[in-house]
Design an enzyme around this catalytic site. Structure first.
Site, PDB file in Angstrom:
ATOM      1  N   ASP A  12      35.271 -44.799  67.796  1.00 42.65           N
ATOM      2  CA  ASP A  12      36.044 -43.922  66.920  1.00 42.65           C
ATOM      3  C   ASP A  12      37.462 -43.834  67.464  1.00 42.65           C
ATOM      4  O   ASP A  12      37.669 -43.516  68.638  1.00 42.65           O
ATOM      5  CB  ASP A  12      35.430 -42.529  66.873  1.00 42.65           C
ATOM      6  CG  ASP A  12      34.028 -42.520  66.290  1.00 42.65           C
ATOM      7  OD1 ASP A  12      33.611 -43.554  65.723  1.00 42.65           O
ATOM      8  OD2 ASP A  12      33.344 -41.493  66.401  1.00 42.65           O
ATOM      9  N   ASP A 132      27.902 -37.918  54.880  1.00 42.68           N
ATOM     10  CA  ASP A 132      28.032 -37.037  56.030  1.00 42.68           C
ATOM     11  C   ASP A 132      27.614 -35.640  55.586  1.00 42.68           C
ATOM     12  O   ASP A 132      28.206 -35.086  54.642  1.00 42.68           O
ATOM     13  CB  ASP A 132      29.469 -37.025  56.536  1.00 42.68           C
ATOM     14  CG  ASP A 132      29.983 -38.425  56.845  1.00 42.68           C
ATOM     15  OD1 ASP A 132      29.146 -39.297  57.154  1.00 42.68           O
ATOM     16  OD2 ASP A 132      31.195 -38.640  56.758  1.00 42.68           O
TER      17      ASP A 132
END
Length: 239
Positions: A12, A132
């Protein structure tokens, strides 16, 4: 997509550095250095796929870390899946033409579900839809906005539109190294026939086993690997 269950390291990227956030909240990040060094380290450790996320792109909608991500793709000769800031068909196709194997669509897929069909028609099995979930609903814009959408119901819709797989992140436990919740994953898996990649909360190899038992085809692991809870080799050996 995944002939065998995979453990996929997360890279990330925020401000051109590898980070891990807690619960998806900006300002909670721990920094782990250069993206290319991190990515090539996972390749050397035996990774079969890399999971890249442009966090600035996820929050802001623009691919702020495009140069860093391009450098990772060029440096690593293995499949790469990329999310964060991919908002249009042209964004996605440019990335797929440039060496990315799968694009991850979150906000764009929620706001315009037909984008999944458009991309999948040109590049079959290349789209992962990112669902998500926070407090039981799909969240978008870097996990900052609720939608009221049920993840399991949404997954079925995206399968019909041609998605090659679903990336399910349990935001409530993301980055906390406190363990996983298998029930949301199992519920989603039961409703679709396409691969499901689970993410969020992994702290131990037993967590990975639990997600596999729940039906996930792969699991993305970030903080646990970066913090040395276990190594990628140990995870592969245990599985």
């Amino acid at each position: 997509m995944f002939p065998e269950f995979e453990v996929i390291p997360a890279v990330d990227i925020q401000d051109e550095q590898v980070v891990q956030l807690v619960g998806g909240e900006r300002g909670t990040e721990t920094t782990y250095g250069d993206p290319v060094e991190a990515a090539t380290g996972w390749v050397d450790a035996g990774a079969e796929t890399l999971h890249l996320v442009d966090l600035d792109g996820a929050f802001e909608g623009d691919r702020e870390n495009a140069a860093a991500i391009e450098a990772v793709v060029q440096a690593c000769d293995l499949p790469v899946q990329l999310g964060g800031g991919i908002r249009t068909v042209s964004d996605a196709t440019a990335l797929l033409d440039g060496g990315v194997d799968r694009v991850i669509l979150g906000t764009a897929a929620v706001e315009n579900p037909d984008i999944v069909a458009e991309i999948s028609e040109q590049y079959p099995e290349s789209v992962l839809v990112s669902l998500d979930a926070k407090d039981g609903e799909v969240v978008v814009s870097g996990w900052t906005e609720g939608t009221g959408i049920d993840p399991a119901e949404a997954a079925q819709r995206y399968e019909e539109l041609g998605a090659g797989g679903i990336l399910f992140t349990d935001v409530d436990v993301e980055g906390q190294l406190a363990g996983v919740r298998t029930e949301p994953v199992a519920r989603l898996v039961e409703g679709v026939d396409i691969p499901v990649i689970a993410s969020g909360g992994v702290a131990t190899i037993e967590d990975i086993r639990s997600l596999r038992t729940a039906g996930a085809d792969a699991v993305v692991v970030g903080s646990a690997l970066y913090e040395g809870q276990f190594t990628l080799a140990e995870a592969h050996e245990a599985l």
